[in-house]
Write a protein that holds these residues in place. Sequence first.
Motif, PDB file in Angstrom:
ATOM      1  N   SER A   1      -5.993   6.731  -3.735  1.00  0.00           N
ATOM      2  CA  SER A   1      -7.185   6.107  -4.322  1.00  0.00           C
ATOM      3  C   SER A   1      -7.795   6.933  -5.454  1.00  0.00           C
ATOM      4  O   SER A   1      -8.834   6.547  -5.987  1.00  0.00           O
ATOM      5  CB  SER A   1      -8.240   5.867  -3.233  1.00  0.00           C
TER       6      SER A   1
ATOM      7  N   SER B   1       2.276   1.020  -1.755  1.00  0.00           N
ATOM      8  CA  SER B   1       0.821   1.075  -1.605  1.00  0.00           C
ATOM      9  C   SER B   1       0.315   0.303  -0.397  1.00  0.00           C
ATOM     10  O   SER B   1      -0.789   0.574   0.099  1.00  0.00           O
ATOM     11  CB  SER B   1       0.148   0.535  -2.876  1.00  0.00           C
TER      12      SER B   1
ATOM     13  N   HIS C   1      -1.430   1.985   2.622  1.00  0.00           N
ATOM     14  CA  HIS C   1      -2.481   2.960   2.348  1.00  0.00           C
ATOM     15  C   HIS C   1      -3.740   2.363   1.728  1.00  0.00           C
ATOM     16  O   HIS C   1      -4.774   3.028   1.691  1.00  0.00           O
ATOM     17  CB  HIS C   1      -1.951   4.051   1.409  1.00  0.00           C
ATOM     18  N   VAL C   2      -3.659   1.161   1.213  1.00  0.00           N
ATOM     19  CA  VAL C   2      -4.820   0.563   0.544  1.00  0.00           C
ATOM     20  C   VAL C   2      -5.042  -0.838   1.100  1.00  0.00           C
ATOM     21  O   VAL C   2      -4.127  -1.467   1.646  1.00  0.00           O
ATOM     22  CB  VAL C   2      -4.636   0.501  -0.990  1.00  0.00           C
ATOM     23  N   ASP C   3      -6.285  -1.322   0.953  1.00  0.00           N
ATOM     24  CA  ASP C   3      -6.612  -2.642   1.485  1.00  0.00           C
ATOM     25  C   ASP C   3      -5.999  -3.756   0.661  1.00  0.00           C
ATOM     26  O   ASP C   3      -5.794  -4.859   1.148  1.00  0.00           O
ATOM     27  CB  ASP C   3      -8.139  -2.804   1.540  1.00  0.00           C
TER      28      ASP C   3
ATOM     29  N   ASN D   1     -11.824  -0.642   5.022  1.00  0.00           N
ATOM     30  CA  ASN D   1     -10.650  -1.224   4.355  1.00  0.00           C
ATOM     31  C   ASN D   1     -10.824  -2.706   4.042  1.00  0.00           C
ATOM     32  O   ASN D   1      -9.861  -3.415   3.806  1.00  0.00           O
ATOM     33  CB  ASN D   1      -9.411  -1.030   5.225  1.00  0.00           C
TER      34      ASN D   1
END
Length: 798
Positions: A208, A239, A242-244, A510
């Motif tokens: 991020s 990704s 690890h990311v929303d 998230n």
Amino acid sequence: MNDLKFALRQLLKNPAFTAVAVLTLALGIGANTAIFSAVDAVLIRPLPYFDAGRLVMIWDEMSHIGFPKHSSTPAEWHEWRRLNTVFTDIAATQPVTAILSSDGEPEEVPARKISANLWTVLGVQPLLGRVFTEDEDAHGVGVAVISHGLWQRRFGASPDVLGRRIRVNDSPYDVIGVMPREFYFMPARDIDLWMPTSFSAAMLGHFSWHDVHCVARLKPGVTLQQARESMAALSLRVSAPHVDRPRAAVVTPLREELAGKTQTSLIVRLSASGAVLLIACVNLANLLMSRWAARRGEVAVRAALGAGRGRLISQFLVESLVLAGFGAIAGLVLAIPVMRFLETLVPETMVAVRLTLDWGVLAFSAVIAIGAGLAFGLVPALGWSRLALQEGLRDGGRGSTGARSHRFQHSLVVIETALAVVLLTSGGLLLQTFQHLRQLDLGIRRDKLLTFVTPLFRYRDFDQRVAFVNAELEKIRAIPGAVSAGAISRIPLTEIAQTTRYAFPGQPENDTRAHDALSRVVTRDYFSTVGARLREGRFFDMSDRLSESPAAIVNESFADRNFPGRSPLGSGFKFGDLGEKGYSYTIVGVVKEIRDRGVAEELKPAVYRVHEQADQSGGQPSGIVVRTAVGPASIVPAVRQAIWSIDKNQPVTRVRTVEDIVARQLSAPSQNTALLSAFALLALLLASLGLYGVLSYAVTQRTNEIGLRMALGATSNDILLSFGRRGLKLTLAGLAIGLVLAVIAARLMTTLFYGFRPDYIPTVAAVSLLLLAVAALACFIPARRAALVDPMVALRTE
């Protein structure tokens, strides 16, 4: 050789015609040569890397927060490099503020942290020494490579610079290499210093923190489209855990990134200068037809003595090419000062590029000169050689040249009028855009507002940093001529990014509804110093100190997006750290829009926090703004002394006024408007002269006919209206065609409007009225001369 000598004699016999023709060509060829030199430097000339056509940039696709091409993260770079199948390697570069404080006074130098494989990806070698290794990068060894410019400026081009220890941000580095003079690379300025990124394990797992630019080299046989498809899928896969919101990757050619918006601007300018040269050629074609008409008797005699049509065409073309040659020489002289002006158009990513009259540019100038000579000489030569053989001696050099010749000349007038309309309309639209940008409400008062940066790398402790910033502002406020002073983490109008995520109570960390907003850390007096205006609530005051209930001020975009139709005052949200330990900020004020990202950039939600409550933020209020009662430049020495009285080693950099910042950002649209407007006015002048020339020539050729008509009862007004109608028909035809072409041109120029939608109707109306007025004047003079023909004199010559 005889043809050349004869052509020179003919041109010297008519110095007025020759001067007008050479000047007309010089303007067209000179403008095209100068602008082509910029096109060549930015879009054609090989980049200073091995096989540069296979180099690409990789970005995060984050259009949902307003960034179609966003910086990537260290973790993404690491995973892309490890897992991709389309690149030989991927390198990373990272922004860094660098204060060089050895071998002279401290100065801020443009710097970049880079992964050690950047040099192999680009395929470049240092001029002196070596570059750092993967091992040195991984272990954080203090080594640096410097630019050729810094080597000369700071170290006197000394060869013993290798191994010299310098201090960057108070840390020691050993100089191990010097890059060649021609080397440059992104981002926005010449980079003077390259240091290892030395990403920690924590950073390589961080998805991020978007501050990495990635450059890659395509594998042999892999196409750009294949790389785009492969990297989009890989980025989504990497990704997702690890990311929303998983994000794709965007792959673009390196040259496209280096050129930026300048690419469209250069193409528009080259097209405009080409249109001017075409109009010049059209005019010269008409002039030559008129001139060669006066020589019909001479040419007919030469034909009668045995000169064939090919011989006559050859003679006509030699005269045209000699004219073009003189025009090219004069054009090169005019091109040199224009090139110096155009150097300001070279993108900041390519500032090492210089515009020169190299062999490529000279070859282009020669080609367009020959092309121009053929363009304005060939058709008249073909026509007059035919007429000379058919009717030169019979007509004795008098009378009409035939309907075909008139139709050709009329077509030329319509073409140049249409081109003039396109340039006038485009220039008018750009002028509207520029006026819009100049009149934009920046959200601050730009007059007498000094800005500079005091990098805070020496104050890593939060409390020490707060104390230093407060102390330096207090000293600055005491300077005679200083009205007020404040600080901000990014000087207004200068930073397009630096965004942070925020979320409202009840939203999981998230949650995909979490949004990004510009993050700015300010002091209490910042808003009053820049002249910002409140929409509601209050600015920061003395009650806003470090506490468990920090306050925030948001801009109108933030309020309108998240609280439509209601007040956001008193609402809480988390900003930056969205976890349990993250602060919950309470909105205490809504400030009217401030164009923090730049004059022409799109507005985005923004959050402002007072620096004494920003201990959870990486934002440091290093940017200082000072409102003055005198000229801002006059207090700069006193400002430096005031800061040095607190810390004699504190650098003071990027000193400029807000008006300077605005002027720099408006320089590109200003240049576009000025150059295109100049081309448009020149095109209008040439088109009007072309119309005048055609009608004047028609009057001369039809003098006998005019005399006969008047002898048979036609009045002066009848003759005046007859020629006036002819000119008006040609003008209206050119206007109609030009307006259609202008609509197409405007669609191709969209990026030059900076998101603004200019109003076509006023521009079209103004262009139409201006063209008709100029055309009316151009028509009136020869039409009036026709109306004043004495029928007895005209018939007597018959």
